[in-house]
Design an enzyme around this catalytic site. Structure first.
Site, short mmCIF file in Angstrom:
data_model
loop_
_atom_site.label_atom_id
_atom_site.label_comp_id
_atom_site.label_asym_id
_atom_site.label_seq_id
_atom_site.Cartn_x
_atom_site.Cartn_y
_atom_site.Cartn_z
CD1 TRP A 160 12.47 72.85 101.51
CD2 TRP A 160 13.11 70.84 100.80
NE1 TRP A 160 11.40 72.28 100.87
CE2 TRP A 160 11.76 71.05 100.42
CE3 TRP A 160 13.73 69.63 100.47
CZ2 TRP A 160 11.03 70.09 99.72
CZ3 TRP A 160 13.00 68.68 99.77
CH2 TRP A 160 11.66 68.91 99.40
CG ASP B 51 18.52 74.57 98.41
OD1 ASP B 51 18.10 75.14 97.40
OD2 ASP B 51 17.90 73.64 98.98
CE LYS C 23 10.56 75.26 95.10
NZ LYS C 23 9.53 74.49 95.81
#
Length: 397
Positions: free
Chosen positions: A133, A203, A227
């Site tokens: 990511w 992030d 999540k």
């Protein structure tokens, strides 16, 4: 069923009967549910789901579902105001920071970040690449400015976080970006990286709300909520006021991606993801009820220790490729007998027989992966640990 008092009216009897049927229905739903170890969207606390279900058709007597009402009506504005207040309470967000919600998940933020911050005198940004990511965030930055590599662990298959002595930081960078927890690879920063005086951007999508956040060490924090805090649909942003003047915004920045525009319109420049934001609000209420982030932090420790103990005590039957100092508490990757695909397939199939689902590793990595987000109860991790031990005993060469 509840005992019914003598002389109760027919209306009272009907209400009691309806409540009893609902309790039985919820119990049946709970009985039929599985332990879902998906990396996201992910398992949610049953209490949150039940509350959403109760309010689905007629939200608090309005005669409308939350999905049907105007986002500018007083009912929904009340939902949003409570959501923002609870965000500030749960995450202890200082007054000099704003909270906002934007559609597109964290992936849109990979572009929104340079579009908002590389249009001024500084056109370069630093990226710590420790997994897929952060690698994608760095690549996206290159479309709008210069993304500089501070460190890159791809040669070691993203299995570690290198020592700071090896980093190549630019003190003149517009910002420095890192991904606190890499969902695919299972690597997690245990502390906030020190990048000097450069504005730090994080992030936090996959470990958001699983541990206390040091907000003031960051200029901007973003996270997809799917999540640990709700269903898919939005990213939440926590941004310092001095990053909102718009002076570093690129001219090509789409209006919707502008942080200044989003914040000044209370996340409602256009119609927001109303239902997702409402569910996030319910998740936050539940978080406060069970003890706040401290509760999730403690559970994350217990659940991850349970699985890592099963891996480390298996005498090599299971292996986690991640160096121990940066193992993720929420995404636990592992292989069986060094990557025996036939045995891993058998593991996944037999796990489903005992209600352990979605344990396959990411398609780019293979192996197995257990995601232990907030919605996963401790008994789910315990059950997986027990299954892993019995499966190893039955399948050793």
């Amino acid at each position: 069923l509840e005992a019914t008092p003598a002389g109760a009216s027919l209306d009272a009897l009907a209400v009691r009967s309806r409540k009893a049927r609902l309790r039985l229905r919820f119990a049946a739903m709970a009985d039929g549910r599985v332990y879902n170890f998906s990396a996201g969207p992910s398992m949610m606390p049953l209490e949150v789901l039940e509350e959403v279900q109760r309010e689905m058709v007629n939200y608090k007597g309005t005669g409308m579902s939350i999905m049907e009402m105007s986002h500018r009506g007083k009912e929904y504005m009340g939902v949003y105001e409570e959501l923002e207040k609870n965000m500030r309470d749960v995450f202890d967000i200082p007054g000099e920071y704003k909270v906002f919600f934007m559609q597109g998940g964290a992936t849109l933020q990979f572009a929104a970040l340079p579009l908002n911050l590389l249009g001024g005198a500084k056109t370069k940004a630093d990226y710590l690449i420790t997994g897929q990511w952060s690698e994608k965030a760095h690549k996206e930055c290159g479309k709008y400015g210069t993304g500089q590599v501070v460190c890159n662990t791809k040669p070691s298959k993203f299995t570690t976080i290198p020592d700071k002595s090896t980093w190549k930081l630019d003190p003149e960078a517009a910002y420095a970006h890192y991904c606190m927890n890499e969902t695919v690879n299972g690597v997690e920063f245990k502390s906030v990286p020190d990048v000097g005086g450069v504005p730090l951007v994080a992030d936090m999508s996959s470990n958001f709300c699983t541990r206390p956040i040091e907000v003031r060490k960051h200029a901007y924090i973003y996270a997809g909520v799917q999540k640990n805090l709700g269903p898919a649909g939005v990213a939440v942003g926590i941004i310092r006021n001095d990053m909102l003047d718009g002076k570093s915004e690129l001219g090509i920045c789409p209006t919707y991606c502008s942080y200044k525009t989003c914040v000044s319109n209370d996340s409602m420049y256009n119609t927001p993801a109303c239902f997702t934001m409402y569910v996030v609000g319910e998740y936050l209420k539940y978080t406060k009820k069970v003890g706040g982030i401290a509760h999730w932090d403690e559970l994350s420790d217990k659940k991850s220790c349970c699985l890592y103990d099963a891996i480390d005590s298996s005498d090599g039957f299971y292996q986690c490729p991640i160096e121990k100092h940066c193992r993720s508490r929420v995404n636990v990757p592992f292989t069986i007998l060094g990557g025996n695909e036939a045995l891993e397939k058998k593991f996944l199939e037999e796990a489903k027989k005992v209600k352990l689902y979605t344990l396959a590793g990411h398609r780019s990595v293979g192996g197995c992966r257990a995601s232990l987000y907030n919605g996963m109860p401790l008994e789910g991790a315990d059950k997986l640990s027990s299954f892993m031990k019995s499966f190893a005993d039955e399948n050793r060469p």
